[in-house]
Design a protein around this motif. Structure first.
Motif, PDB file in Angstrom:
ATOM      1  N   GLU A 140     -14.253   8.875 -18.934  1.00  0.00           N
ATOM      2  CA  GLU A 140     -14.971  10.081 -18.496  1.00  0.00           C
ATOM      3  C   GLU A 140     -16.470  10.069 -18.755  1.00  0.00           C
ATOM      4  N   THR A 141     -16.939   9.445 -19.837  1.00  0.00           N
ATOM      5  CA  THR A 141     -18.382   9.495 -20.128  1.00  0.00           C
ATOM      6  C   THR A 141     -19.206   8.855 -19.020  1.00  0.00           C
ATOM      7  N   GLY A 142     -18.593   7.998 -18.224  1.00  0.00           N
ATOM      8  CA  GLY A 142     -19.296   7.354 -17.127  1.00  0.00           C
ATOM      9  C   GLY A 142     -19.536   8.264 -15.942  1.00  0.00           C
ATOM     10  N   ILE A 143     -18.860   9.413 -15.901  1.00  0.00           N
ATOM     11  CA  ILE A 143     -19.103  10.392 -14.834  1.00  0.00           C
ATOM     12  C   ILE A 143     -19.670  11.695 -15.405  1.00  0.00           C
ATOM     13  N   GLY A 144     -20.248  11.638 -16.602  1.00  0.00           N
ATOM     14  CA  GLY A 144     -20.849  12.831 -17.180  1.00  0.00           C
ATOM     15  C   GLY A 144     -19.835  13.844 -17.665  1.00  0.00           C
ATOM     16  N   PHE A 145     -18.638  13.370 -18.003  1.00  0.00           N
ATOM     17  CA  PHE A 145     -17.552  14.249 -18.435  1.00  0.00           C
ATOM     18  C   PHE A 145     -17.084  13.788 -19.814  1.00  0.00           C
ATOM     19  N   VAL A 146     -16.052  14.423 -20.337  1.00  0.00           N
ATOM     20  CA  VAL A 146     -15.558  14.160 -21.687  1.00  0.00           C
ATOM     21  C   VAL A 146     -14.049  13.932 -21.617  1.00  0.00           C
ATOM     22  N   PRO A 147     -13.486  12.999 -22.393  1.00  0.00           N
ATOM     23  CA  PRO A 147     -12.037  12.800 -22.376  1.00  0.00           C
ATOM     24  C   PRO A 147     -11.290  14.118 -22.564  1.00  0.00           C
ATOM     25  N   ASP A 148     -10.298  14.350 -21.682  1.00  0.00           N
ATOM     26  CA  ASP A 148      -9.528  15.597 -21.741  1.00  0.00           C
ATOM     27  C   ASP A 148      -8.042  15.257 -21.693  1.00  0.00           C
ATOM     28  N   VAL A 149      -7.233  16.122 -21.149  1.00  0.00           N
ATOM     29  CA  VAL A 149      -5.765  15.975 -21.053  1.00  0.00           C
ATOM     30  C   VAL A 149      -5.132  15.557 -22.387  1.00  0.00           C
ATOM     31  N   SER A 263     -23.646   8.940 -19.717  1.00  0.00           N
ATOM     32  CA  SER A 263     -24.326  10.230 -19.842  1.00  0.00           C
ATOM     33  C   SER A 263     -24.617  10.532 -21.306  1.00  0.00           C
ATOM     34  N   PRO A 264     -25.897  10.685 -21.687  1.00  0.00           N
ATOM     35  CA  PRO A 264     -26.208  10.991 -23.094  1.00  0.00           C
ATOM     36  C   PRO A 264     -25.525  12.276 -23.578  1.00  0.00           C
ATOM     37  N   PRO A 301     -25.544  19.370 -14.954  1.00  0.00           N
ATOM     38  CA  PRO A 301     -25.865  18.477 -13.826  1.00  0.00           C
ATOM     39  C   PRO A 301     -25.180  17.123 -13.901  1.00  0.00           C
ATOM     40  N   ASP A 302     -24.837  16.667 -15.100  1.00  0.00           N
ATOM     41  CA  ASP A 302     -24.333  15.301 -15.235  1.00  0.00           C
ATOM     42  C   ASP A 302     -22.970  15.086 -14.588  1.00  0.00           C
ATOM     43  N   LEU A 303     -22.105  16.100 -14.575  1.00  0.00           N
ATOM     44  CA  LEU A 303     -20.778  15.925 -13.983  1.00  0.00           C
ATOM     45  C   LEU A 303     -20.896  15.677 -12.484  1.00  0.00           C
ATOM     46  N   VAL A 304     -21.656  16.504 -11.796  1.00  0.00           N
ATOM     47  CA  VAL A 304     -21.853  16.315 -10.353  1.00  0.00           C
ATOM     48  C   VAL A 304     -22.548  14.984 -10.073  1.00  0.00           C
ATOM     49  N   GLU A 305     -23.580  14.673 -10.844  1.00  0.00           N
ATOM     50  CA  GLU A 305     -24.344  13.445 -10.638  1.00  0.00           C
ATOM     51  C   GLU A 305     -23.508  12.205 -10.943  1.00  0.00           C
ATOM     52  N   ILE A 312     -18.693   9.045  -5.012  1.00  0.00           N
ATOM     53  CA  ILE A 312     -19.084   9.525  -3.685  1.00  0.00           C
ATOM     54  C   ILE A 312     -20.004   8.508  -2.994  1.00  0.00           C
ATOM     55  N   ASP A 313     -21.192   8.316  -3.533  1.00  0.00           N
ATOM     56  CA  ASP A 313     -22.142   7.367  -2.949  1.00  0.00           C
ATOM     57  C   ASP A 313     -21.922   5.936  -3.427  1.00  0.00           C
ATOM     58  N   LYS A 314     -21.333   5.803  -4.600  1.00  0.00           N
ATOM     59  CA  LYS A 314     -21.020   4.496  -5.184  1.00  0.00           C
ATOM     60  C   LYS A 314     -22.253   3.610  -5.362  1.00  0.00           C
ATOM     61  N   ASP A 315     -23.400   4.235  -5.654  1.00  0.00           N
ATOM     62  CA  ASP A 315     -24.587   3.429  -5.927  1.00  0.00           C
ATOM     63  C   ASP A 315     -24.657   2.978  -7.384  1.00  0.00           C
ATOM     64  N   ARG A 316     -23.787   3.563  -8.212  1.00  0.00           N
ATOM     65  CA  ARG A 316     -23.662   3.174  -9.633  1.00  0.00           C
ATOM     66  C   ARG A 316     -24.960   3.352 -10.409  1.00  0.00           C
ATOM     67  N   THR A 317     -25.837   4.227  -9.926  1.00  0.00           N
ATOM     68  CA  THR A 317     -27.102   4.470 -10.632  1.00  0.00           C
ATOM     69  C   THR A 317     -27.287   5.971 -10.855  1.00  0.00           C
ATOM     70  N   PRO A 318     -26.492   6.549 -11.757  1.00  0.00           N
ATOM     71  CA  PRO A 318     -26.641   7.983 -12.017  1.00  0.00           C
ATOM     72  C   PRO A 318     -27.960   8.296 -12.714  1.00  0.00           C
ATOM     73  N   HIS A 319     -28.512   9.441 -12.403  1.00  0.00           N
ATOM     74  CA  HIS A 319     -29.739   9.905 -13.049  1.00  0.00           C
ATOM     75  C   HIS A 319     -29.353  11.071 -13.971  1.00  0.00           C
ATOM     76  N   TRP A 320     -29.178  10.738 -15.245  1.00  0.00           N
ATOM     77  CA  TRP A 320     -28.688  11.730 -16.196  1.00  0.00           C
ATOM     78  C   TRP A 320     -29.784  12.727 -16.563  1.00  0.00           C
ATOM     79  N   SER A 321     -29.339  13.946 -16.906  1.00  0.00           N
ATOM     80  CA  SER A 321     -30.280  15.000 -17.293  1.00  0.00           C
ATOM     81  C   SER A 321     -29.722  15.783 -18.485  1.00  0.00           C
TER      82      SER A 321
END
Length: 354
Positions: A140-149, A263-264, A301-305, A312-321
């Protein structure tokens, strides 16, 4: 079980009831409808004396389940008010808790890819089978999210600081390492799965698994635990990264580089969530905490980004905020754990901090 929806196939054969996640083109990613269908089946089978065992598998050749339908979460967070995602997580986390407490044997076949929400519907089961094809992860940290479930509890209980390493880096585990971290119980070669699944309809679970289980091929984590434990006991993510860079082991340096691409904000929230989960105790309390964190993530913003960049875009270059660890304050992190009032998940006692 009736209806035209075939995203979860449901059947009973002999003494066993079978659930098959059936979205193979989406790697069986979980939708809200799938969660409801699984829950409905579990309700029916719980009170059916002819059903002695429940078995979960995934359709297709690639894996059990790649997680939740994050495209839907992305669209809801970007264009909606987040209520659809919150409703999905509410039912999903309740299902995770139900699986953990289910009164009949629940056999999860964790073949192939098992990530995120896929871990939630499998790793809480009473019998968890991995194969030589298994790749188990909470990325999950790679998509701006946190381990859940319930993942912060599962990883928090892994030996030493292995769970911290896995939660922060999102690294995937093969069969032996999944067994070592107690995310699985038994190794069965994938070629034996058809026979095992058939046998479960005719014989008790323990007897069947004992017949087909084998010793897993060697893993990697046990040998790496010394440097992992040494580095991940630091109090902060910055401290962990510093120790990894200073350690000297090439794998430690690689882990540091992996962390610095995540995502920091998600990293800092994950570390706090994992350490609090260790103290919370029962799964229900941890799921209540995770629900707070997940709902808070919808407004960041990090989850959407993160989903945009990876899926979605698969550019693998997220811009974290914000873009750096130093810019994420303790107050920023604490906001993820703020009480939700009437919107609490409420699986445990009202005040989950006690």
């Amino acid at each position: 079980m009736t209806g035209t929806d075939d995203s979860v196939l449901v059947r009973v054969e002999g003494r066993a009831a079978y659930l098959t996640l059936n979205r193979p083109t989406a790697l069986n990613a979980l939708t809200h409808q799938m969660v409801r269908r699984i829950d409905g089946a579990l309700t029916a089978w719980e009170h059916d004396p002819s059903v002695e065992t429940v078995v979960l598998t995934g359709a297709g050749e690639r894996g059990l389940c790649a997680g939740g339908d994050i495209r839907a979460i992305h669209n809801d967070a970007r264009d909606g008010d987040g209520s659809a995602s919150a409703a999905f997580w509410r039912d999903e986390y309740r299902l995770n808790a139900r699986i953990a407490r289910y009164p009949k044997p629940y056999v999860a076949v964790m073949d192939g890819i098992v990530m995120g929400g896929g871990v939630g519907v499998s790793a809480h089961g009473s019998f968890r089978i991995v194969t030589e094809r298994s790749r188990v992860a909470m990325p999950e940290t790679g998509i701006g999210f946190v381990p859940d479930v319930g993942g912060t509890r599962l990883l928090g209980l892994a030996p030493g600081e292995l769970g911290t390493h896995l939660a922060l880096t999102g690294a995937s585990l093969g069969a032996s390492d999944a067994l070592y971290c107690d995310l699985a119980d038994h190794y069965v070669p994938s070629q034996s799965l058809p026979e095992l699944l058939t046998a479960l309809a005719h014989a008790p679970v323990r007897e069947v698994i004992d017949r087909y289980a084998r010793e897993a091929p060697p893993g990697e984590l046990a040998a790496a635990q010394a440097w992992i434990d040494a580095c991940y006991t630091a109090d902060t993510v910055e401290g962990i990264v510093e120790r990894l860079l200073d350690h000297g082991d090439s794998a430690a340096k690689q882990a540091a580089e992996t962390l610095l691409a995540k995502s920091p904000t998600a990293l800092k929230v994950t570390l706090v969530a994992l350490r609090r989960a260790r103290r919370l105790g029962p799964l229900e309390k941890v799921l209540d905490q995770e629900y707070r964190v997940s709902c808070a993530a919808l407004a960041t913003p990090d989850l959407v980004e993160g989903i945009r960049a990876q899926v979605i875009d698969k550019d693998r270059t997220p811009h974290w905020s914000p873009p750096t660890l130093a810019e994420v304050s303790d107050a920023d992190v604490e906001r993820f754990f703020a009480p939700l009032g009437e919107r609490e998940l409420g699986l445990a006692v009202p005040d989950i901090t006690q």
